[in-house]
Design an enzyme around this catalytic site. Structure first.
Site, PDB file in Angstrom:
ATOM      1  N   LYS A 164      30.598 -20.208 -32.210  1.00  9.94           N
ATOM      2  CA  LYS A 164      30.406 -18.530 -31.967  1.00  9.94           C
ATOM      3  C   LYS A 164      31.487 -18.357 -30.795  1.00  9.94           C
ATOM      4  CE  LYS A 164      26.587 -17.104 -33.842  1.00  9.94           C
ATOM      5  NZ  LYS A 164      26.575 -16.171 -34.897  1.00  9.94           N
ATOM      6  N   ASP A 192      32.644 -18.072 -35.887  1.00 13.67           N
ATOM      7  CA  ASP A 192      32.264 -16.623 -35.991  1.00 13.67           C
ATOM      8  C   ASP A 192      32.624 -16.059 -34.763  1.00 13.67           C
ATOM      9  OD1 ASP A 192      30.738 -14.447 -36.625  1.00 13.67           O
ATOM     10  OD2 ASP A 192      28.629 -15.335 -36.773  1.00 13.67           O
ATOM     11  N   GLU A 220      34.426 -16.032 -39.834  1.00 20.21           N
ATOM     12  CA  GLU A 220      33.667 -15.261 -39.843  1.00 20.21           C
ATOM     13  C   GLU A 220      33.760 -13.756 -39.033  1.00 20.21           C
ATOM     14  OE1 GLU A 220      29.622 -16.942 -40.235  1.00 20.21           O
ATOM     15  OE2 GLU A 220      28.572 -15.043 -40.163  1.00 20.21           O
ATOM     16  N   ASP A 245      30.617 -10.697 -42.709  1.00 15.63           N
ATOM     17  CA  ASP A 245      29.170 -10.747 -42.339  1.00 15.63           C
ATOM     18  C   ASP A 245      28.585  -9.407 -42.059  1.00 15.63           C
ATOM     19  OD1 ASP A 245      26.607 -11.382 -41.607  1.00 15.63           O
ATOM     20  OD2 ASP A 245      26.993 -12.192 -39.635  1.00 15.63           O
ATOM     21  N   LYS A 269      22.542 -12.096 -45.974  1.00 14.16           N
ATOM     22  CA  LYS A 269      21.431 -12.469 -45.220  1.00 14.16           C
ATOM     23  C   LYS A 269      20.217 -11.321 -45.577  1.00 14.16           C
ATOM     24  CE  LYS A 269      23.945 -13.518 -41.000  1.00 14.16           C
ATOM     25  NZ  LYS A 269      24.647 -12.974 -39.549  1.00 14.16           N
TER      26      LYS A 269
HETATM   27 MG    MG Z   1      27.729 -13.884 -38.409  1.00 12.26          MG
END
Ligand code: MG
Length: 364
Positions: A164, A192, A220, A245, A269
């Site tokens: 992240k 991400d 991402e 995303d 998702k």
């Molecule tokens: Mg993500």
């Protein structure tokens, strides 16, 4: 076996995390979930679950419970579980947007449907594989802490890390480089940014990552969800694949992103699509456009993770998985379900999602 929906209930379940989960968007200390239980006239139960990820989906605990109990339940009670098509239409009409409560109910319906056919869900959705491998998230923190967390994850057997970033501008490059140096060449690294960069910064960072030859599997959501032009520039100028995303919630979003060439991969998702039925549409779109998908999740519990794992394993186009919610928790509160063994999520032959019990719904 014929089954009718007779009851839809909700309850809260909190699973404490081993370490706080930090992204460019938020910090979380536990996975809090609203669990949905659907009961049939035959006494069989299906489970679903949704976390309130307000910063991404807009859904809160209260809005999820209210949507399920006051709007979705009255619309679905009395319906035949075999009528997945009709149930999904009712679900889309009962509440618009509010994708998390729809996802929780949708997966409970699929769980119950597969149970009525006495098969594990992945077999009915496509049956490609009975297992899937997930990465594990490394939260955004000071660089030494991220390196230590990465080494811990590798020690637990994980072979792919999702790092992240998005909070530090060009410092993010140092974070990634330090982790690559610490873990060596055999570990896959995903990055991400959670919408945390602007286009200029993103392009600069991507160039640096390429120059340093850090062997990044994908980047991402480098720029804000709505900035499709920025996503397009990143996709055109990066040799590292760009994953959409937050830019893709619905099948319509997927078509727009792929038509605009604004991503190389789509992160599906269930909390964004509103469940499996709509996710299957995005999967078909990705297959049609010839691009792969990642099956991902918010910070989700074992039921929602099981639903995503069954879907991802069933479909060969889902070449990547980011389903580490249960691996980030300090204990497993659920009975049954997939077996988590380091990066491997092994699905069982139990019917449906395989979850047989949750503490928030004591067995009658
Ligand atoms: Mg993500």
């Amino acid at each position: 076996m014929d089954m009718k929906i007779v009851k839809i209930e909700t309850a809260e379940l909190d699973s404490p995390l081993i370490t706080p989960f930090k992204t460019a968007e938020r910090t979380a200390y536990s996975i809090s979930n609203i669990v949905v239980r659907i009961t049939s006239d035959t006494g069989e139960t299906g489970f679903g679950e949704a976390p309130p990820t307000a910063v991404i989906t807009g859904d809160t605990k209260g809005s999820i419970r209210c949507a399920v109990e006051e709007f979705i339940a009255p619309a679905l009670i009395g319906m035949e579980i075999q009528d997945i098509d009709g149930i999904s239409r009712k679900l889309r009409q009962a509440v618009v947007r509010n994708s998390s409560p729809r996802a929780a109910v949708d997966m409970a319906v699929y769980d119950l449907w597969a149970k009525s056919l006495n098969r594990p869900l992945y077999e009915l959705l496509g049956g490609h594989a009975d297992r899937i491998e997930t990465d594990i998230t490394i939260s955004v923190n000071p660089v030494e802490e991220m390196v230590a967390d990465s080494l811990k994850a590798v020690k637990r057997g994980f072979t792919c890390l999702k790092i992240k970033v998005g909070k530090g501008g060009m410092e993010d490059v140092e974070r990634i480089a330090a982790i690559r140096q610490a873990v060596g060449q055999n570990i896959r690294l995903r990055v991400d940014a959670n919408q945390g960069w602007d286009v200029k910064t993103a392009l600069k960072i991507i160039r640096k990552l390429e120059e340093k030859d850090l062997d990044i599997d994908l980047i991402e959501q480098p720029v804000p969800a709505m900035d499709l032009d920025g996503m397009k520039q990143c996709t055109a100028q990066s040799t590292i694949p760009i994953l959409a995303d937050e830019s893709v919630f619905t099948p319509q979003d997927a078509i727009r992103v792929l038509e605009e060439r604004a991503a190389d991969i789509i992160n599906i998702k269930l909390m964004k699509t509103g469940g499996i039925y709509e996710a299957l549409k995005i999967i078909s779109i990705a297959e049609t456009y010839g691009i792969p998908c990642m099956i991902g999740q918010m910070l989700e519990g074992k039921i929602a993770t099981a639903a995503a794992a069954h879907l991802g394993a069933a479909k060969g186009v889902c070449t990547r998985a980011d389903l580490d919610g249960p691996s980030l928790c300090s204990k497993d509160l659920y009975e049954g379900g997939p077996v988590f063994d380091g990066p491997v999520i092994q699905l069982t032959q139990a019917p449906g999602l395989g979850i047989s019990g949750v503490p928030c719904f004591p067995k009658e």
